[in-house]
Design a protein around this motif. Structure first.
Motif, PDB file in Angstrom:
ATOM      1  N   ASP A 171       8.522 -16.281   8.829  1.00 14.16           N
ATOM      2  CA  ASP A 171       9.082 -15.934  10.140  1.00 14.16           C
ATOM      3  C   ASP A 171       9.153 -17.178  11.016  1.00 14.16           C
ATOM      4  N   LEU A 172      10.131 -17.168  11.906  1.00 15.12           N
ATOM      5  CA  LEU A 172      10.349 -18.300  12.805  1.00 15.12           C
ATOM      6  C   LEU A 172      10.261 -17.796  14.246  1.00 15.12           C
ATOM      7  N   HIS A 173       9.431 -18.452  15.063  1.00 18.19           N
ATOM      8  CA  HIS A 173       9.322 -18.053  16.461  1.00 18.19           C
ATOM      9  C   HIS A 173       9.066 -19.292  17.315  1.00 18.19           C
ATOM     10  N   GLY A 174       9.478 -19.200  18.572  1.00 21.07           N
ATOM     11  CA  GLY A 174       9.297 -20.322  19.481  1.00 21.07           C
ATOM     12  C   GLY A 174       9.888 -20.028  20.840  1.00 21.07           C
ATOM     13  N   LYS A 175       9.877 -21.011  21.695  1.00 21.47           N
ATOM     14  CA  LYS A 175      10.427 -20.856  23.041  1.00 21.47           C
ATOM     15  C   LYS A 175      10.997 -22.177  23.515  1.00 21.47           C
ATOM     16  N   GLU A 176      11.972 -22.092  24.387  1.00 18.52           N
ATOM     17  CA  GLU A 176      12.562 -23.259  25.018  1.00 18.52           C
ATOM     18  C   GLU A 176      12.878 -22.851  26.458  1.00 18.52           C
ATOM     19  N   GLY A 177      12.035 -23.277  27.377  1.00 21.13           N
ATOM     20  CA  GLY A 177      12.168 -22.832  28.766  1.00 21.13           C
ATOM     21  C   GLY A 177      11.923 -21.343  28.855  1.00 21.13           C
ATOM     22  N   GLN A 178      12.893 -20.611  29.377  1.00 23.13           N
ATOM     23  CA  GLN A 178      12.784 -19.163  29.504  1.00 23.13           C
ATOM     24  C   GLN A 178      13.353 -18.428  28.279  1.00 23.13           C
ATOM     25  N   PHE A 179      13.715 -19.199  27.242  1.00 22.25           N
ATOM     26  CA  PHE A 179      14.294 -18.591  26.043  1.00 22.25           C
ATOM     27  C   PHE A 179      13.198 -18.448  24.984  1.00 22.25           C
ATOM     28  N   HIS A 180      12.877 -17.212  24.607  1.00 22.39           N
ATOM     29  CA  HIS A 180      11.886 -16.911  23.574  1.00 22.39           C
ATOM     30  C   HIS A 180      12.603 -16.254  22.387  1.00 22.39           C
ATOM     31  N   TYR A 181      12.231 -16.644  21.166  1.00 20.46           N
ATOM     32  CA  TYR A 181      12.896 -16.053  20.008  1.00 20.46           C
ATOM     33  C   TYR A 181      11.891 -15.813  18.893  1.00 20.46           C
ATOM     34  N   ASN A 182      12.183 -14.792  18.089  1.00 17.71           N
ATOM     35  CA  ASN A 182      11.379 -14.459  16.911  1.00 17.71           C
ATOM     36  C   ASN A 182      12.336 -14.002  15.804  1.00 17.71           C
ATOM     37  N   ILE A 183      12.311 -14.709  14.691  1.00 19.29           N
ATOM     38  CA  ILE A 183      13.182 -14.421  13.547  1.00 19.29           C
ATOM     39  C   ILE A 183      12.308 -13.941  12.392  1.00 19.29           C
ATOM     40  N   LEU A 212      22.632 -15.833   4.561  1.00 19.97           N
ATOM     41  CA  LEU A 212      21.366 -15.218   4.946  1.00 19.97           C
ATOM     42  C   LEU A 212      21.613 -14.089   5.940  1.00 19.97           C
ATOM     43  N   ARG A 213      20.671 -13.193   5.994  1.00 23.28           N
ATOM     44  CA  ARG A 213      20.666 -12.144   7.015  1.00 23.28           C
ATOM     45  C   ARG A 213      19.225 -11.966   7.466  1.00 23.28           C
ATOM     46  N   PHE A 214      19.002 -11.946   8.770  1.00 27.47           N
ATOM     47  CA  PHE A 214      17.627 -11.788   9.261  1.00 27.47           C
ATOM     48  C   PHE A 214      17.626 -11.029  10.583  1.00 27.47           C
ATOM     49  N   ARG A 215      16.459 -10.577  10.942  1.00 25.61           N
ATOM     50  CA  ARG A 215      16.261  -9.784  12.167  1.00 25.61           C
ATOM     51  C   ARG A 215      15.913 -10.724  13.314  1.00 25.61           C
ATOM     52  N   ARG A 216      16.498 -10.439  14.489  1.00 22.75           N
ATOM     53  CA  ARG A 216      16.231 -11.263  15.656  1.00 22.75           C
ATOM     54  C   ARG A 216      15.520 -10.445  16.736  1.00 22.75           C
ATOM     55  N   GLN A 217      14.682 -11.116  17.492  1.00 20.96           N
ATOM     56  CA  GLN A 217      14.079 -10.582  18.711  1.00 20.96           C
ATOM     57  C   GLN A 217      14.163 -11.705  19.749  1.00 20.96           C
ATOM     58  N   LEU A 218      14.983 -11.534  20.761  1.00 19.24           N
ATOM     59  CA  LEU A 218      15.274 -12.593  21.708  1.00 19.24           C
ATOM     60  C   LEU A 218      14.979 -12.133  23.135  1.00 19.24           C
ATOM     61  N   LEU A 219      14.388 -13.014  23.905  1.00 20.01           N
ATOM     62  CA  LEU A 219      14.078 -12.736  25.310  1.00 20.01           C
ATOM     63  C   LEU A 219      14.559 -13.915  26.152  1.00 20.01           C
ATOM     64  N   TRP A 264      14.929 -14.726  30.211  1.00 17.77           N
ATOM     65  CA  TRP A 264      14.578 -14.225  31.530  1.00 17.77           C
ATOM     66  C   TRP A 264      14.153 -12.775  31.396  1.00 17.77           C
ATOM     67  N   PHE A 265      14.902 -11.851  31.984  1.00 15.26           N
ATOM     68  CA  PHE A 265      14.514 -10.449  31.921  1.00 15.26           C
ATOM     69  C   PHE A 265      15.329  -9.660  30.903  1.00 15.26           C
ATOM     70  N   PHE A 266      16.149 -10.401  30.135  1.00 14.48           N
ATOM     71  CA  PHE A 266      16.988  -9.731  29.141  1.00 14.48           C
ATOM     72  C   PHE A 266      16.301  -9.785  27.765  1.00 14.48           C
ATOM     73  N   TYR A 267      16.179  -8.613  27.129  1.00 15.79           N
ATOM     74  CA  TYR A 267      15.537  -8.518  25.812  1.00 15.79           C
ATOM     75  C   TYR A 267      16.533  -7.890  24.842  1.00 15.79           C
ATOM     76  N   ASP A 268      16.652  -8.470  23.689  1.00 11.20           N
ATOM     77  CA  ASP A 268      17.639  -7.973  22.722  1.00 11.20           C
ATOM     78  C   ASP A 268      17.078  -8.085  21.316  1.00 11.20           C
ATOM     79  N   ILE A 269      17.398  -7.099  20.477  1.00  8.01           N
ATOM     80  CA  ILE A 269      17.035  -7.127  19.064  1.00  8.01           C
ATOM     81  C   ILE A 269      18.279  -6.826  18.242  1.00  8.01           C
ATOM     82  N   GLY A 270      18.272  -7.227  17.003  1.00 11.00           N
ATOM     83  CA  GLY A 270      19.416  -6.970  16.131  1.00 11.00           C
ATOM     84  C   GLY A 270      19.349  -7.860  14.908  1.00 11.00           C
ATOM     85  N   SER A 271      20.459  -8.026  14.238  1.00  8.10           N
ATOM     86  CA  SER A 271      20.506  -8.832  13.020  1.00  8.10           C
ATOM     87  C   SER A 271      21.432 -10.014  13.227  1.00  8.10           C
ATOM     88  N   ILE A 272      21.207 -11.037  12.439  1.00  7.37           N
ATOM     89  CA  ILE A 272      22.000 -12.261  12.494  1.00  7.37           C
ATOM     90  C   ILE A 272      22.432 -12.612  11.075  1.00  7.37           C
TER      91      ILE A 272
END
Length: 501
Positions: A56-68, A102-109, A111-119
């Motif tokens: 799994d891949l996760h990290g942040k850049e400023g207000q951008f948080h991601y989890n793959i 490739l196909r993987f699941r995303r979890q992205l945040l 600011w106040f926007f949260y989104d999940i889905g596939s990439i």
């Protein structure tokens, strides 16, 4: 010191020759055979790369948080690949300009926007360079002893969907860079495991020291590491039979070393006279080269002729003239194989003892004759078994007791030859019918075999055929893992600087 150095120089050629034991069996795989192996191996590599496990891949850049997470390979396009010989002991496998989807699941945040889905992502311009080193292991089998691997990905793209697609495409550099790093780090460990563990489990199916039947066995251990030129791969096997009652027996090889010059077919297998001589010596030492016929087992026509030939002797035994006959045929020395360009033959020397066995009385020997025979041998390969069909060509009998008796035995020559052809030869050919397996891995067979005789050895040129896929055989013999199958890549937090990748 100078004299000692000169002596060493004089002895060096002899020492080198003495240390080089000639093979009884030699196998050559040509570039054409390697092309077939590449086709089957490429399917295997595709299957292995499709099973890549990516952390799994996760990290942040400023207000951008991601989890793959849940990364899976959905498709591979291995457009260009080649498998080549590299002197002296290497095979080089290259894959150029491949693509991996490739196909993987995303979890992205954000600011106040949260989104999940596939990439869906695509790695393009994938280059893999692998070098396999072949060697002889302790048991005498060919093995992949080492592998060097380099993998690189030229480009990677990711496609986003959802309400925040435009935002994520702007920030996708961080995700794509991390995924590119993780994927490139997993390719070589996967291929290393496939080679050093899985392909070696396939090579474990090469027979090294097996029993042929209840009397003899065969030693196919490699004499030295495989030898590779730019066009061929040569394997020198001991090719020595042994009696099961003397399994530790070593028979020195003084035969001509097989020399394979042809490269037109996918594979060539060569056998020297030593290969066949050791088989016949083993049967001789096992004590099975003798046959006894008595009473009703003696053909009637031959019995009548024998009784007429030895009528005087039988008459003196009255009233036991009707006592059963006994014939004992015993090989007196190990048969010898002679291979010439004109054909293959086997020379056999034996004794034939003819006796009467009156009931409740000691046997009465009528004659003990010497026999010299020459058998023609038809050697052929069927599937993966080497078989020999023998036929009686020349036959001569004589008495060691007197020339007069040898003259009397002349009339027996034709019927005894018929006896051997009808009674003894079927028994011998039944023993050779099963044949002996050639040292190839399970799942590989020969087709379109052609036998060519040379002076002191013969060669069998053939094409290869996969009767079973690599995956099928490997799954059958896959080692039970006691630890992680191959090193799981757990890299530190990937750098989000695209220039560093």
């Amino acid at each position: 010191m100078a004299a000692g150095s000169c002596l060493l120089l004089l002895l060096l050629p002899w020492l080198v020759t003495a240390s080089h034991s000639p093979p009884g069996c030699k196998i050559r795989i040509t570039s054409k055979g390697l092309d077939l192996v590449k086709q089957e191996g490429l399917r295997f590599v595709e299957q292995e790369l499709q099973n890549i496990t990516i952390s799994d891949l996760h990290g942040k850049e400023g207000q951008f948080h991601y989890n793959i997470s849940q990364v899976k390979v959905t498709d591979l396009q291995l457009a260009s690949s080649d498998l080549n010989f590299q002197p002296q002991q290497h095979l080089v496998f290259n894959i150029n300009n491949a693509s991996i989807s490739l196909r993987f699941r995303r979890q992205l945040l954000y600011w106040f926007f949260y989104d999940i889905g596939s990439i869906n992502a695509s790695a393009d311009g994938v280059h893999i360079h692998t070098v396999l080193r072949l060697a002889k292991d302790e048991a005498g089998r060919p093995k992949i002893s080492n592998i060097t691997c380099n993998a690189s990905i030229a480009r990677m793209h990711a496609g986003f969907s959802g309400t925040l697609r435009k935002v994520y495409e702007f920030l996708s550099t961080f995700i794509v860079t991390g995924m590119r790093y993780l994927l490139s780090q997993q390719i070589c460990p996967s291929l290393e495991h496939a080679s050093l563990v899985l392909l070696n489990s396939l090579l474990d199916t090469v027979p090294v020291r097996n029993y042929v039947d209840e009397h003899i066995g065969i030693d196919y251990s490699l004499l030295r590491d495989p030898s590779i030129s730019t066009d061929t791969l040569d394997l020198d096997f001991k090719g020595m039979f042994f009696p099961r009652v003397r399994e530790d027996q070593e028979l020195e090889n003084h035969a001509v070393e097989p020399v394979i010059k042809e490269t037109e077919r996918m594979v060539y297998v060569a056998f020297s006279e030593y290969f066949f001589d050791s088989a016949m010596l083993s049967y001789f030492q096992a004590g099975v080269l003798n046959i006894e016929l008595q009473g009703e087992k003696v053909p009637k026509d031959l019995e009548v002729l024998l009784r007429a030939t030895f009528f005087g002797t039988i008459f003196m035994l009255s009233p036991s003239v009707d006592a059963p006959l006994r014939l004992v045929l015993q090989v007196s020395a190990p048969p010898r194989c002679i291979i010439k360009p004109s054909g293959t033959s086997v020379s056999v020397s034996a004794f034939l003892n003819i006796s009467l066995v009156p009931p409740d009385r000691p046997p009465v020997q009528l004659s003990s004759m010497a026999m010299e025979t020459k058998l023609s041998a038809k050697v052929f390969l069927q599937g993966k078994a080497l078989r020999v069909q023998l036929d009686l060509r020349r036959f001569r009998i004589y008495s060691k007791q007197s020339a007069l008796e040898s003259l009397a035995l002349f009339s027996l020559q034709a019927p005894l030859k018929t006896l051997l052809q009808l009674t003894i030869m079927p028994i011998i050919n039944e023993r050779t019918k099963k044949g002996v397996q050639i040292p190839l891995p399970e799942g590989m067979d020969f087709t379109r075999e052609v036998v060519t005789n040379h002076a002191g050895f013969l060669t069998v040129g053939a094409d290869l055929h996969f009767s079973k896929g690599l995956r099928e055989v490997i799954e059958k013999y896959r080692p039970v893992p006691t630890t992680t199958a191959y090193p799981s890549s757990q890299p530190a937090e990937p750098s989000l600087d695209p220039g560093s990748l």
